[in-house]
Design a protein around this motif. Structure first.
Motif, PDB file in Angstrom:
ATOM      1  N   TYR A  34       0.807  -1.227   0.000  1.00 20.10           N
ATOM      2  CA  TYR A  34       0.000   0.000   0.000  1.00 20.10           C
ATOM      3  C   TYR A  34       0.843   1.282   0.000  1.00 20.10           C
ATOM      4  O   TYR A  34       0.312   2.372  -0.160  1.00 20.10           O
ATOM      5  N   GLY A  35       2.143   1.149   0.196  1.00 23.11           N
ATOM      6  CA  GLY A  35       3.004   2.330   0.206  1.00 23.11           C
ATOM      7  C   GLY A  35       3.022   2.984   1.571  1.00 23.11           C
ATOM      8  O   GLY A  35       2.189   2.712   2.429  1.00 23.11           O
ATOM      9  N   GLU A  36       3.984   3.858   1.773  1.00 26.95           N
ATOM     10  CA  GLU A  36       4.148   4.528   3.072  1.00 26.95           C
ATOM     11  C   GLU A  36       3.537   5.918   3.029  1.00 26.95           C
ATOM     12  O   GLU A  36       3.433   6.596   4.033  1.00 26.95           O
ATOM     13  N   GLY A  37       3.159   6.364   1.839  1.00 27.58           N
ATOM     14  CA  GLY A  37       2.784   7.769   1.654  1.00 27.58           C
ATOM     15  C   GLY A  37       1.397   8.141   2.126  1.00 27.58           C
ATOM     16  O   GLY A  37       0.983   9.287   2.035  1.00 27.58           O
ATOM     17  N   GLY A  38       0.647   7.169   2.619  1.00 24.41           N
ATOM     18  CA  GLY A  38      -0.678   7.482   3.127  1.00 24.41           C
ATOM     19  C   GLY A  38      -1.739   7.606   2.049  1.00 24.41           C
ATOM     20  O   GLY A  38      -2.825   8.107   2.296  1.00 24.41           O
ATOM     21  N   GLU A  39      -1.447   7.135   0.845  1.00 23.27           N
ATOM     22  CA  GLU A  39      -2.461   7.264  -0.210  1.00 23.27           C
ATOM     23  C   GLU A  39      -3.574   6.220  -0.079  1.00 23.27           C
ATOM     24  O   GLU A  39      -4.737   6.511  -0.288  1.00 23.27           O
ATOM     25  N   TRP A  40      -3.229   4.981   0.244  1.00 22.10           N
ATOM     26  CA  TRP A  40      -4.201   3.933   0.509  1.00 22.10           C
ATOM     27  C   TRP A  40      -5.264   3.775  -0.571  1.00 22.10           C
ATOM     28  O   TRP A  40      -6.462   3.903  -0.315  1.00 22.10           O
ATOM     29  N   LYS A  41      -4.806   3.527  -1.786  1.00 25.32           N
ATOM     30  CA  LYS A  41      -5.739   3.261  -2.888  1.00 25.32           C
ATOM     31  C   LYS A  41      -6.249   1.840  -2.757  1.00 25.32           C
ATOM     32  O   LYS A  41      -5.447   0.911  -2.640  1.00 25.32           O
ATOM     33  N   MET A  42      -7.577   1.649  -2.798  1.00 26.43           N
ATOM     34  CA  MET A  42      -8.095   0.296  -2.684  1.00 26.43           C
ATOM     35  C   MET A  42      -7.695  -0.508  -3.917  1.00 26.43           C
ATOM     36  O   MET A  42      -7.873  -0.060  -5.044  1.00 26.43           O
ATOM     37  N   SER A  44      -8.487  -4.002  -4.775  1.00 20.96           N
ATOM     38  CA  SER A  44      -9.384  -4.904  -5.489  1.00 20.96           C
ATOM     39  C   SER A  44     -10.876  -4.595  -5.327  1.00 20.96           C
ATOM     40  O   SER A  44     -11.632  -4.648  -6.279  1.00 20.96           O
ATOM     41  N   GLY A  45     -11.317  -4.289  -4.133  1.00 21.86           N
ATOM     42  CA  GLY A  45     -12.748  -4.019  -3.945  1.00 21.86           C
ATOM     43  C   GLY A  45     -13.571  -5.264  -3.709  1.00 21.86           C
ATOM     44  O   GLY A  45     -14.766  -5.190  -3.435  1.00 21.86           O
ATOM     45  N   ARG A  46     -12.953  -6.431  -3.806  1.00 23.28           N
ATOM     46  CA  ARG A  46     -13.704  -7.674  -3.553  1.00 23.28           C
ATOM     47  C   ARG A  46     -13.698  -7.950  -2.051  1.00 23.28           C
ATOM     48  O   ARG A  46     -12.652  -7.950  -1.419  1.00 23.28           O
ATOM     49  N   TYR A  47     -14.883  -8.170  -1.509  1.00 19.35           N
ATOM     50  CA  TYR A  47     -14.966  -8.453  -0.080  1.00 19.35           C
ATOM     51  C   TYR A  47     -14.813  -9.945   0.189  1.00 19.35           C
ATOM     52  O   TYR A  47     -14.814 -10.762  -0.726  1.00 19.35           O
ATOM     53  N   THR A  48     -14.692 -10.302   1.484  1.00 13.51           N
ATOM     54  CA  THR A  48     -14.449 -11.700   1.858  1.00 13.51           C
ATOM     55  C   THR A  48     -15.605 -12.234   2.725  1.00 13.51           C
ATOM     56  O   THR A  48     -16.673 -11.614   2.810  1.00 13.51           O
ATOM     57  N   ASP A  49     -15.352 -13.368   3.370  1.00 13.04           N
ATOM     58  CA  ASP A  49     -16.353 -14.002   4.256  1.00 13.04           C
ATOM     59  C   ASP A  49     -16.907 -13.055   5.319  1.00 13.04           C
ATOM     60  O   ASP A  49     -18.071 -13.153   5.691  1.00 13.04           O
ATOM     61  N   ASP A  50     -16.086 -12.111   5.775  1.00 14.42           N
ATOM     62  CA  ASP A  50     -16.532 -11.163   6.805  1.00 14.42           C
ATOM     63  C   ASP A  50     -17.821 -10.469   6.359  1.00 14.42           C
ATOM     64  O   ASP A  50     -18.800 -10.389   7.103  1.00 14.42           O
ATOM     65  N   THR A  51     -17.783  -9.935   5.144  1.00 11.95           N
ATOM     66  CA  THR A  51     -18.920  -9.167   4.631  1.00 11.95           C
ATOM     67  C   THR A  51     -20.054 -10.093   4.204  1.00 11.95           C
ATOM     68  O   THR A  51     -21.230  -9.775   4.425  1.00 11.95           O
ATOM     69  N   GLU A  52     -19.705 -11.238   3.620  1.00 19.61           N
ATOM     70  CA  GLU A  52     -20.760 -12.181   3.218  1.00 19.61           C
ATOM     71  C   GLU A  52     -21.602 -12.576   4.441  1.00 19.61           C
ATOM     72  O   GLU A  52     -22.836 -12.627   4.378  1.00 19.61           O
ATOM     73  N   MET A  53     -20.928 -12.834   5.568  1.00 19.04           N
ATOM     74  CA  MET A  53     -21.676 -13.223   6.779  1.00 19.04           C
ATOM     75  C   MET A  53     -22.384 -12.030   7.417  1.00 19.04           C
ATOM     76  O   MET A  53     -23.491 -12.168   7.953  1.00 19.04           O
ATOM     77  N   MET A  54     -21.773 -10.873   7.356  1.00 21.32           N
ATOM     78  CA  MET A  54     -22.402  -9.653   7.888  1.00 21.32           C
ATOM     79  C   MET A  54     -23.702  -9.374   7.124  1.00 21.32           C
ATOM     80  O   MET A  54     -24.724  -8.994   7.716  1.00 21.32           O
ATOM     81  N   GLY A 274     -17.464   3.628  10.942  1.00 28.62           N
ATOM     82  CA  GLY A 274     -18.609   4.003  10.105  1.00 28.62           C
ATOM     83  C   GLY A 274     -19.814   4.361  10.965  1.00 28.62           C
ATOM     84  O   GLY A 274     -20.578   5.273  10.646  1.00 28.62           O
ATOM     85  N   ALA A 275     -19.990   3.632  12.074  1.00 29.86           N
ATOM     86  CA  ALA A 275     -21.101   3.929  12.984  1.00 29.86           C
ATOM     87  C   ALA A 275     -20.865   5.262  13.690  1.00 29.86           C
ATOM     88  O   ALA A 275     -21.792   5.992  13.993  1.00 29.86           O
ATOM     89  N   TYR A 276     -19.626   5.576  13.937  1.00 27.53           N
ATOM     90  CA  TYR A 276     -19.302   6.814  14.664  1.00 27.53           C
ATOM     91  C   TYR A 276     -19.345   8.041  13.737  1.00 27.53           C
ATOM     92  O   TYR A 276     -20.034   9.014  14.004  1.00 27.53           O
ATOM     93  N   TYR A 277     -18.608   7.971  12.634  1.00 36.32           N
ATOM     94  CA  TYR A 277     -18.481   9.151  11.759  1.00 36.32           C
ATOM     95  C   TYR A 277     -19.610   9.244  10.728  1.00 36.32           C
ATOM     96  O   TYR A 277     -19.830  10.300  10.138  1.00 36.32           O
ATOM     97  N   GLY A 278     -20.290   8.119  10.449  1.00 36.66           N
ATOM     98  CA  GLY A 278     -21.366   8.113   9.459  1.00 36.66           C
ATOM     99  C   GLY A 278     -20.870   7.828   8.052  1.00 36.66           C
ATOM    100  O   GLY A 278     -19.673   7.941   7.757  1.00 36.66           O
ATOM    101  N   GLU A 279     -21.793   7.438   7.187  1.00 39.39           N
ATOM    102  CA  GLU A 279     -21.439   7.007   5.828  1.00 39.39           C
ATOM    103  C   GLU A 279     -20.643   8.055   5.055  1.00 39.39           C
ATOM    104  O   GLU A 279     -19.737   7.732   4.288  1.00 39.39           O
ATOM    105  N   THR A 280     -20.983   9.328   5.264  1.00 43.88           N
ATOM    106  CA  THR A 280     -20.342  10.369   4.448  1.00 43.88           C
ATOM    107  C   THR A 280     -18.844  10.496   4.743  1.00 43.88           C
ATOM    108  O   THR A 280     -18.120  11.098   3.955  1.00 43.88           O
ATOM    109  N   ALA A 285     -13.518   7.254  -2.915  1.00 46.54           N
ATOM    110  CA  ALA A 285     -12.744   6.370  -3.800  1.00 46.54           C
ATOM    111  C   ALA A 285     -12.807   4.922  -3.315  1.00 46.54           C
ATOM    112  O   ALA A 285     -12.824   3.992  -4.123  1.00 46.54           O
ATOM    113  N   TRP A 286     -12.848   4.731  -2.007  1.00 42.28           N
ATOM    114  CA  TRP A 286     -12.945   3.367  -1.465  1.00 42.28           C
ATOM    115  C   TRP A 286     -14.336   2.791  -1.741  1.00 42.28           C
ATOM    116  O   TRP A 286     -14.467   1.645  -2.170  1.00 42.28           O
TER     117      TRP A 286
END
Ligand code: AR6
Ligand code: MG
Length: 314
Positions: A34-42, A44-54, A274-280, A285-286
């Motif tokens: 992800y680099g050290e520069g703090g850019e954090w570009k997503m 793949s965007g594919r989720y895993t079992d965590d989200t499927e079960m959620m 997400g619960a604290y700060y809200g969806e916005t 980009a993520w």
């Protein structure tokens, strides 16, 4: 309030997808990806079992206007896509459930009869945290019962309850002014409540290691709180990632940067944040990169909105 519901569910999915490409990587390897520069570009965007079960948890709460264990167990089986990367214990439990074993019994057979203390019950619990945010007794009961379907070990269940409670505190929090002193006091209050909530020493000791007036190095966080697949090596780490940062992006990026089990620590941090700060507050980009197929980003958002509608109609 609605934006907190959508924030929790989408935040969980975004954290999962951000961590997924570096699952099992060391902290050092994550920074090379992800680099050290703090850019954090997503990536793949594919989720895993965590989200499927959620998603299964949210669907079941909506369809039943509350918790129904048998229905939830059926949905876990119906939604199961082995390519999403399930843990070995959970795979075996889902097989047993699909062969007709009861939701109360199937999970007791794994790990030599001890049941799983993996983070698999905590990673999917965000919908329980938002839905029961104003009823602590019921939140705890439902977190435990929803865990029991796959994770019957006491520490797997308490990990899920702790994560659900933190999501609930996050739904209720973050409304005061943005002044540094106030934010600080609010977080101290949250940490205090979380410490009072847990019963097992292993969670209490982890929470005691969280200090809000001192930023730990990443190595210290990994050493003291953990970054692994056990609930007690990841739920306190997710809580800490939220508490030490000031935005959704910084919280989730910090969680993923620790390596180990970053999809799940990312998912849990994303749910709280997400619960604290809200969806916005979720970086556009993520969100845009998050998969959007049949049960993708738009489906998750609709599901969270329906969960909110059910909640306010009760
Ligand atoms: N005794 C020994 N080891 C255990 C025990 C136990 N009682 N319980 C759990 N473990 P599992 P999950 C260890 O398989 O919690 C996925 O990638 C054991 O090493 O129930 O659903 C998810 O996305 C076991 O393999 O899976 C999560 O990131 C591990 O904990 C992660 O896997 C996980 O328990 C956990 O998913
Ligand atoms: Mg996963």
């Amino acid at each position: 309030m609605k934006r907190k519901f959508t924030g929790a569910l989408l935040g969980s999915a975004v954290g999962d997808a951000l961590g997924a490409p570096v699952e099992g990587c060391s902290r050092q390897k994550v920074s090379s990806v992800y680099g050290e520069g703090g850019e954090w570009k997503m990536i793949s965007g594919r989720y895993t079992d965590d989200t499927e079960m959620m998603i299964g948890v949210a669907e079941s709460l909506v369809a039943n206007r509350g918790f129904n264990a048998e229905d939830l167990a059926r949905r876990f089986v119906a939604n199961y896509d082995p390519s999403r990367g399930y843990g070995p214990g959970t795979k075996e439990v889902l097989r047993r459930l699909s062969e007709g074993e009861s939701w109360e019994e199937a999970s007791k057979k794994v790990f030599g009869g001890a049941g799983s203390y993996g983070n698999g019950a905590a990673m999917r619990v965000a919908p329980v945290g938002v839905f029961y945010c104003d009823d602590l007794a019921r939140l705890k009961e439902v977190a435990y019962k929803s865990s029991q379907i796959t994770h019957s070990h006491e520490l797997g269940k308490e990990g899920a309850a702790l994560q659900a409670f933190c999501v609930a505190l996050a739904v209720r929090g973050g409304r005061g002014g943005g002044r540094v002193g106030e934010r600080r006091r609010e977080r101290e209050g949250m940490l205090h409540e979380l410490k009072g909530f847990v019963k097992n020493a292993v969670f209490r000791e982890k929470l005691e290691k969280i200090e809000l007036d001192k930023a730990k190095t990443r190595d210290e966080v990994v050493r003291e709180l953990g970054n692994g697949e056990a609930a007690f090596n990841s739920v306190p780490t997710a809580i800490y990632s939220f508490l030490r940062t000031e935005s959704f992006k910084d919280a989730v990026a910090f969680a993923v940067s620790l390596g180990g089990d970053p999809d799940t620590i990312g998912a849990m941090t994303g749910a709280i944040s997400g619960a604290y700060y809200g969806e916005t507050a979720i970086p556009k980009a993520w969100l845009e990169k998050l998969e959007d197929g049949r049960k993708g980003r738009r489906y998750i958002k609709r599901l969270a909105e329906e969960l909110y509608r059910v909640k306010i109609s009760l």
